[in-house]
Write an enzyme that holds these catalytic residues in place. Structure first.
Site, PDB file in Angstrom:
ATOM      1  N   ASP A 282       0.812  -1.217   0.000  1.00 57.93           N
ATOM      2  CA  ASP A 282       0.000   0.000   0.000  1.00 57.93           C
ATOM      3  C   ASP A 282       0.845   1.266   0.000  1.00 57.93           C
ATOM      4  OD1 ASP A 282       0.961   0.181   2.606  1.00 57.93           O
ATOM      5  OD2 ASP A 282      -0.921  -0.441   3.538  1.00 57.93           O
TER       6      ASP A 282
ATOM      7  N   ASP B 295      19.044  -5.482  -1.691  1.00 59.55           N
ATOM      8  CA  ASP B 295      18.387  -4.202  -1.965  1.00 59.55           C
ATOM      9  C   ASP B 295      18.397  -3.296  -0.747  1.00 59.55           C
ATOM     10  OD1 ASP B 295      16.412  -6.395  -1.271  1.00 59.55           O
ATOM     11  OD2 ASP B 295      15.152  -4.651  -0.906  1.00 59.55           O
TER      12      ASP B 295
ATOM     13  N   ARG C 276      14.091  10.614   5.767  1.00 57.28           N
ATOM     14  CA  ARG C 276      15.433  10.047   5.894  1.00 57.28           C
ATOM     15  C   ARG C 276      16.442  10.911   5.143  1.00 57.28           C
ATOM     16  NH1 ARG C 276      14.238   3.628   4.915  1.00 57.28           N
ATOM     17  NH2 ARG C 276      13.874   4.231   2.751  1.00 57.28           N
TER      18      ARG C 276
ATOM     19  N   ASP D 285      17.481   1.326   5.783  1.00 53.62           N
ATOM     20  CA  ASP D 285      16.285   0.482   5.807  1.00 53.62           C
ATOM     21  C   ASP D 285      16.106  -0.243   7.131  1.00 53.62           C
ATOM     22  OD1 ASP D 285      15.836   1.383   3.315  1.00 53.62           O
ATOM     23  OD2 ASP D 285      16.028  -0.516   2.276  1.00 53.62           O
TER      24      ASP D 285
END
Length: 522
Positions: A138, A274, A189, A284
Site C-alpha cells: 500500500d 536491496d 530520511r 532500511d
C-alpha cells in the site's frame, strides 16, 4: 523562516542522471510522482541534531513556503517546495538469498538534495504512498515502525556508526492494515546517497538493450558524485578499473560496517542486497534489534524463519552480498565469466579485501572494548573467550561490556570490588579463569584504572535502543502521547555518558521484553 526556505534549491543528481541515462540508453530507472494524501497530519518528532547537520535552524519545521505550504504538508508528501522533484527509483535484488527480481522504492520518494556542511544530502520520504514499484503493497509506513526507524537512525549516528539519519516524523489518522489495523506515518530520511547494491543488480540482471551501458553510467555516477578519490580512473565504459575499484570500496566499507554492528550487538534483520548501501551506510531499518542476553544465534526478525540474518551470520552475509554486487559488476569486466580468467581473478581480488578488512576491524573493536591499547598476539583469542563466556551464561551484551571497565585487575577476580562484573556470571569458576588471564594482559599496559575505564566507557555504550524501550514509546505514541519518543530520542543522543535520568533505560530488560516480536511488517 522565509529566508531559510528560500535558500534551499533541492537539486536531484540521481534524478538528473537517471533521466539522462534513459534518454541515452533506454532503461527507465525513476518515476516522477508526488505522495498520496493522508488525513489528520501532525508532528510526532523532529531531530534538532539532524537538522543542524544540514545547517538548518532548530525551528525549520515551522516553515511555511510559497502558497502557504507548511513544512508539515511537505514532509508528509502532500506538497512540494520550489525545486523539489519527488521520484521513486527502481532496483532489483536478492531477498533471503533468493533472486527476487524487480523491486524498487515501493513506499519511498526522493525529494531532492540539500547542501550541508557535510556535502550534498539526499532527502527521502518513507511511507508517502504507492509507487509503480509497490508491487502489492500500500506504500504506507505505520507509526510503530516509523518510531523505531526515527529513534534508531539517530541512535546509531550517536554511536558513531555510518547510517542514514532521521530528520522528522509525521503522524496521521489514516488507518492501514498490517497484522492489525494501525495508523500511518511518514519518516524523513537523510543520506549522501540511497543508491543500493540492488540498483546495480537491476541493470545487470535485466539484459535489455541499453542496460549494460546504463550500468557503466551508474558506476561513473557513483564514483564521480560520491567517491572523488576514484574519479581519476577511466570511465567504466572503457575500462574495468572503475567497477573493480567501486567493488573494492563497497567490500571494505561494508566489512567495516559489519564490525561496527557486531561490536554493539546490533542485528539488522533484513540484510537483503536491496537494503545494502553502496556507500557502506546502515539503511532500511525494519525488524532490527539490539541484543539483550548475548546469543550469537540471536534472530531479531521473526520473518527470518531459517535464521539467515542471525547476529553471528551478519559478517558472512555482508560478504555474500558483496559477492552479488561483484556478479552484477562482472558485466563490465572482460572475461569475468570465464573460470580463472584475468577478469574473474580481478573481481575475486577486490572481494578478498572484505575478509582482511573485517578481521582487522573486528579484532581492533573487541580489543578496544576490552580496554587493550594495542592488538597483541593472543588478544583475539582472549576476546573470543570473553564472548564465549558471555554466550554460555547469557550475560547481557551491553551491560557486561560496560561493567567490565569497573573490573580491578590488581585484585583477585573474586574480590568484592569485582562483584559488579563477576555477579553477571553464574559459573564463577569460568569467569575467574578468564579474568585471571585478562588481568595478566592488562598488567602489560602501564595505565591507571581510571584512564582504562574512561577509554572503555568511550566505546562501550551505557544505553542502547532496546526493543522494550522502543515498544514503550510506541505504546504511548499510538495513544497520541509522543513524550516518550522525545525523551528516548534525547537520551540516545549521548549513549556513552551515564546520567541519573537514564538509569532505568540502561538497566536489565524486564521479563516481558523477551516476548516482543518484530517482523518484516515492522
Amino acid at each position: 523562516m522565509s529566508e531559510f526556505h528560500e535558500g534551499l534549491r533541492w537539486p536531484n543528481r540521481y534524478l538528473q542522471w537517471a533521466e539522462t541515462a534513459q534518454a541515452l540508453h533506454g532503461p527507465r530507472l525513476i518515476h516522477r510522482q508526488g505522495g498520496e494524501p493522508l488525513e489528520g497530519l501532525h508532528w510526532v518528532a523532529h531531530s534538532a541534531n539532524a537538522a543542524a547537520s544540514l545547517g538548518w535552524p532548530a525551528d525549520w519545521w515551522e516553515s511555511v513556503g510559497p502558497e502557504g505550504r507548511h513544512a508539515l504538508e511537505v514532509f508528509a508528501g502532500h506538497a512540494c517546495w520550489p525545486g523539489m522533484a519527488p521520484c521513486a527509483t527502481v532496483y532489483s535484488g536478492h531477498q533471503f538469498g533468493q533472486w527476487a527480481g524487480q523491486l524498487g522504492d515501493g513506499r519511498a520518494l526522493l525529494l531532492g538534495e540539500v547542501a550541508s556542511p557535510q556535502g550534498p544530502q539526499e532527502i527521502q520520504l518513507k511511507g508517502a504512498g504507492q509507487t509503480p514499484y509497490s508491487r502489492r503493497g500500500d506504500g504506507r509506513a505505520v507509526l510503530r515502525s516509523s518510531v523505531r526507524e526515527f529513534l534508531c537512525s539517530e541512535a546509531m549516528h550517536a554511536l558513531g556508526i555510518p547510517t542514514s539519519r532521521a530528520l522528522c516524523l509525521v503522524g496521521a489518522s489514516t488507518r492501514v492494515a498490517r497484522e492489525t489495523v494501525e495508523t500511518a506515518a511518514v519518516v524523513t530520511r537523510v543520506a549522501p546517497s540511497f543508491v543500493r547494491f540492488g540498483h546495480f543488480e537491476h541493470l545487470a540482471h535485466h539484459p535489455q538493450p541499453g542496460h549494460l551501458a546504463a550500468l557503466a553510467a551508474l558506476v561513473d555516477f557513483v564514483v564521480e558524485e560520491h567517491l572523488p578519490a576514484l574519479a581519476h580512473l577511466p570511465k567504466a565504459s572503457t575500462s574495468p578499473e572503475r567497477p573493480l575499484a567501486l567493488l573494492r570500496y563497497a567490500a571494505e566499507s561494508t566489512a567495516r560496517l559489519m564490525a561496527q554492528w557486531q561490536a554493539v550487538g546490533f542485528c539488522h534483520g533484513v540484510m537483503n542486497t536491496d537494503n545494502m548501501s553502496i556507500l557502506g551506510l546502515t539503511i532500511d531499518y525494519g525488524p532490527f534489534g539490539f541484543m539483550d542476553a548475548f546469543d550469537p544465534d540471536h534472530i531479531c526478525n521473526h520473518s527470518d524463519h531459517a535464521g539467515r540474518y542471525r547476529w553471528r551470520y551478519q559478517p558472512d552475509i555482508g560478504f555474500w552480498n558483496c559477492g552479488a554486487l561483484a556478479q552484477a559488476l562482472a558485466a563490465l569486466v572482460p572475461d569475468a565469466a570465464q573460470d580463472q580468467s584475468d577478469g574473474q581473478l580481478a573481481l575475486l581480488d577486490a572481494l578478498r579485501h572484505y575478509e582482511a578488512v573485517y578481521e582487522t576491524a573486528m579484532t581492533e573493536r573487541w580489543c578496544a572494548k576490552l580496554g587493550l591499547h594495542t592488538v597483541q598476539p593472543g588478544d583475539a583469542d582472549l576476546a573470543q573467550r570473553w564472548l564465549k563466556l558471555m554466550a554460555g551464561q547469557k550475560a547481557d551484551f551491553t551491560i557486561a561490556f560496560r561493567r567490565l571497565s569497573k573490573f580491578r585487575p590488581d585484585l583477585a577476580p573474586d574480590a568484592p570490588d569485582n562483584a559488579v562484573v563477576r555477579d553477571l556470571f553464574l559459573d564463577r569458576r569460568a569467569f575467574d579463569a578468564w579474568a585471571n588471564d585478562y588481568s595478566a594482559r592488562l598488567a602489560l599496559q602501564a595505565e591507571s584504572q581510571a584512564l582504562r575505564a574512561a577509554r572503555m566507557d568511550a566505546v562501550n555504550p551505557w544505553v542502547v535502543l532496546r526493543n522494550h524501550l522502543a515498544q514503550q514509546a510506541i505504546d504511548l505514541a499510538q495513544r497520541g502521547d509522543f513524550s516518550e519518543v522525545h525523551r528516548l530520542h534525547t537520551l540516545l543522543q549521548d549513549p556513552y555518558t551515564e546520567r541519573p535520568e537514564g538509569v532505568r533505560d540502561a538497566d536489565f530488560p524486564p521479563d516481558w521484553a523477551a516476548a516482543i516480536a518484530v517482523s518484516c511488517s515492522s
